[in-house]
Write a protein that holds these residues in place. Structure first.
Motif, PDB file in Angstrom:
ATOM      1  N   ALA A  97      14.608  -7.224   0.201  1.00 43.73           N
ATOM      2  CA  ALA A  97      14.132  -7.613   1.536  1.00 43.73           C
ATOM      3  C   ALA A  97      12.928  -8.522   1.316  1.00 43.73           C
ATOM      4  O   ALA A  97      12.230  -8.390   0.306  1.00 43.73           O
ATOM      5  CB  ALA A  97      13.731  -6.386   2.352  1.00 43.73           C
ATOM      6  N   PRO A  98      12.680  -9.464   2.233  1.00 41.22           N
ATOM      7  CA  PRO A  98      11.506 -10.335   2.083  1.00 41.22           C
ATOM      8  C   PRO A  98      10.216  -9.522   1.994  1.00 41.22           C
ATOM      9  O   PRO A  98      10.098  -8.450   2.604  1.00 41.22           O
ATOM     10  CB  PRO A  98      11.531 -11.183   3.363  1.00 41.22           C
ATOM     11  N   ARG A 153       8.897  -5.893   3.776  1.00 47.14           N
ATOM     12  CA  ARG A 153       8.605  -4.707   2.963  1.00 47.14           C
ATOM     13  C   ARG A 153       7.197  -4.180   3.252  1.00 47.14           C
ATOM     14  O   ARG A 153       6.997  -2.972   3.431  1.00 47.14           O
ATOM     15  CB  ARG A 153       8.751  -5.047   1.469  1.00 47.14           C
ATOM     16  N   ILE A 154       6.242  -5.095   3.327  1.00 51.93           N
ATOM     17  CA  ILE A 154       4.849  -4.701   3.609  1.00 51.93           C
ATOM     18  C   ILE A 154       4.752  -4.060   4.993  1.00 51.93           C
ATOM     19  O   ILE A 154       4.129  -3.012   5.169  1.00 51.93           O
ATOM     20  CB  ILE A 154       3.900  -5.910   3.481  1.00 51.93           C
ATOM     21  N   LYS A 192      -3.107  -2.442  -1.280  1.00 56.13           N
ATOM     22  CA  LYS A 192      -2.502  -1.462  -2.189  1.00 56.13           C
ATOM     23  C   LYS A 192      -1.003  -1.723  -2.353  1.00 56.13           C
ATOM     24  O   LYS A 192      -0.462  -1.628  -3.451  1.00 56.13           O
ATOM     25  CB  LYS A 192      -2.732  -0.033  -1.675  1.00 56.13           C
ATOM     26  N   ILE A 193      -0.341  -2.055  -1.232  1.00 59.15           N
ATOM     27  CA  ILE A 193       1.093  -2.339  -1.284  1.00 59.15           C
ATOM     28  C   ILE A 193       1.359  -3.568  -2.155  1.00 59.15           C
ATOM     29  O   ILE A 193       2.258  -3.561  -3.007  1.00 59.15           O
ATOM     30  CB  ILE A 193       1.676  -2.565   0.141  1.00 59.15           C
ATOM     31  N   GLU A 194       0.560  -4.613  -1.959  1.00 56.42           N
ATOM     32  CA  GLU A 194       0.745  -5.841  -2.743  1.00 56.42           C
ATOM     33  C   GLU A 194       0.507  -5.598  -4.229  1.00 56.42           C
ATOM     34  O   GLU A 194       1.200  -6.166  -5.073  1.00 56.42           O
ATOM     35  CB  GLU A 194      -0.170  -6.949  -2.223  1.00 56.42           C
ATOM     36  N   ILE A 238       9.626  -1.372  -3.922  1.00 63.22           N
ATOM     37  CA  ILE A 238       9.067  -0.520  -2.873  1.00 63.22           C
ATOM     38  C   ILE A 238       9.208  -1.200  -1.508  1.00 63.22           C
ATOM     39  O   ILE A 238       8.964  -2.385  -1.360  1.00 63.22           O
ATOM     40  CB  ILE A 238       7.580  -0.187  -3.185  1.00 63.22           C
ATOM     41  N   GLY A 239       9.704  -0.436  -0.522  1.00 61.49           N
ATOM     42  CA  GLY A 239       9.874  -0.967   0.834  1.00 61.49           C
ATOM     43  C   GLY A 239      11.138  -1.781   1.055  1.00 61.49           C
ATOM     44  O   GLY A 239      11.362  -2.302   2.146  1.00 61.49           O
ATOM     45  N   SER A 240      11.988  -1.870   0.021  1.00 60.02           N
ATOM     46  CA  SER A 240      13.215  -2.677   0.167  1.00 60.02           C
ATOM     47  C   SER A 240      14.270  -1.966   1.010  1.00 60.02           C
ATOM     48  O   SER A 240      15.121  -2.597   1.626  1.00 60.02           O
ATOM     49  CB  SER A 240      13.794  -3.034  -1.211  1.00 60.02           C
TER      50      SER A 240
END
Length: 199
Positions: free
Chosen positions: A130-131, A135-136, A149-151, A10-12
């Motif tokens: 991506a680091p 991403r966060i 929540k993202i973590e 997610i977020g990559s």
């Protein structure tokens, strides 16, 4: 027809990479989008999801996404059961879509490619990375969510380290121009090669 799996946490930036392949004329199948369409159109899926989650799974005949998301967020058992209902239908839908394509290769984008053993359906796999901090940052801008929540989602997914071992190519998506160059290089390689040989 060569099937190239495209995945990443997610977020990559899978969508960014998929859009670039599309711009190069490559047919792209986004599994998550097609799954959501099927969850709204398939009577069988609707009935089974209502049996699993209750009548609140749908509001005005539309999938109640916030309700479902809350139910499966920390419940792996429910998530597995939901995937068992939806993913076989997505697989059949992809096969029908694939039979209509005429290009040298297609992209199948799926966030949970490895988690669902979909790598077996692919000739090659591209991983987008991506680091974690980038991403966060992207997700905080994109979604109405929190860092915690993202973590939790990132920690729930297979690590990039594990995914890299299972992938044929890795695109590092930190700079848009550099990402596009990586896609263009891969595109040329994929046009030249066939499924019998690795690069």
């Amino acid at each position: 027809m060569i099937v190239v799996g495209l995945t990443g946490g997610i977020g990559s930036g899978k969508t960014t990479v998929a859009e670039k392949f599309k711009a190069l004329g490559v047919p792209v199948y986004i599994a998550d989008i097609e799954a959501k369409k099927l969850m709204n159109s398939s009577k069988i899926i609707k009935r089974k999801l209502k049996n699993l989650f209750g009548e609140d799974a749908y509001l005005n005949d539309e999938l109640n996404k916030p309700f479902i998301a809350k139910k499966i967020f920390n419940n792996k058992d429910l998530l597995i059961k939901m995937n068992a209902i939806v993913h076989p239908k997505v697989g059949k839908h992809f096969e029908r879509w694939l039979n209509k394509q005429t290009s040298p290769y297609v992209i199948k984008e799926s966030a949970i490619l490895f988690e669902n053993n979909l790598q077996q359906q692919c000739d090659f796999i591209i991983l987008v990375t991506a680091p974690k901090n980038i991403r966060i940052s992207r997700l905080l801008k994109r979604d109405n969510t929190t860092k915690e929540k993202i973590e939790a989602i990132i920690d729930n997914q297979l690590s990039d380290q594990d995914k890299t071992k299972l992938s044929d190519f890795v695109i590092t998506n930190t700079n848009i121009e550099n990402t596009y160059k990586q896609v263009e290089t891969l595109h040329k390689k994929l046009l030249k090669n066939d499924k019998k040989q690795k690069f």
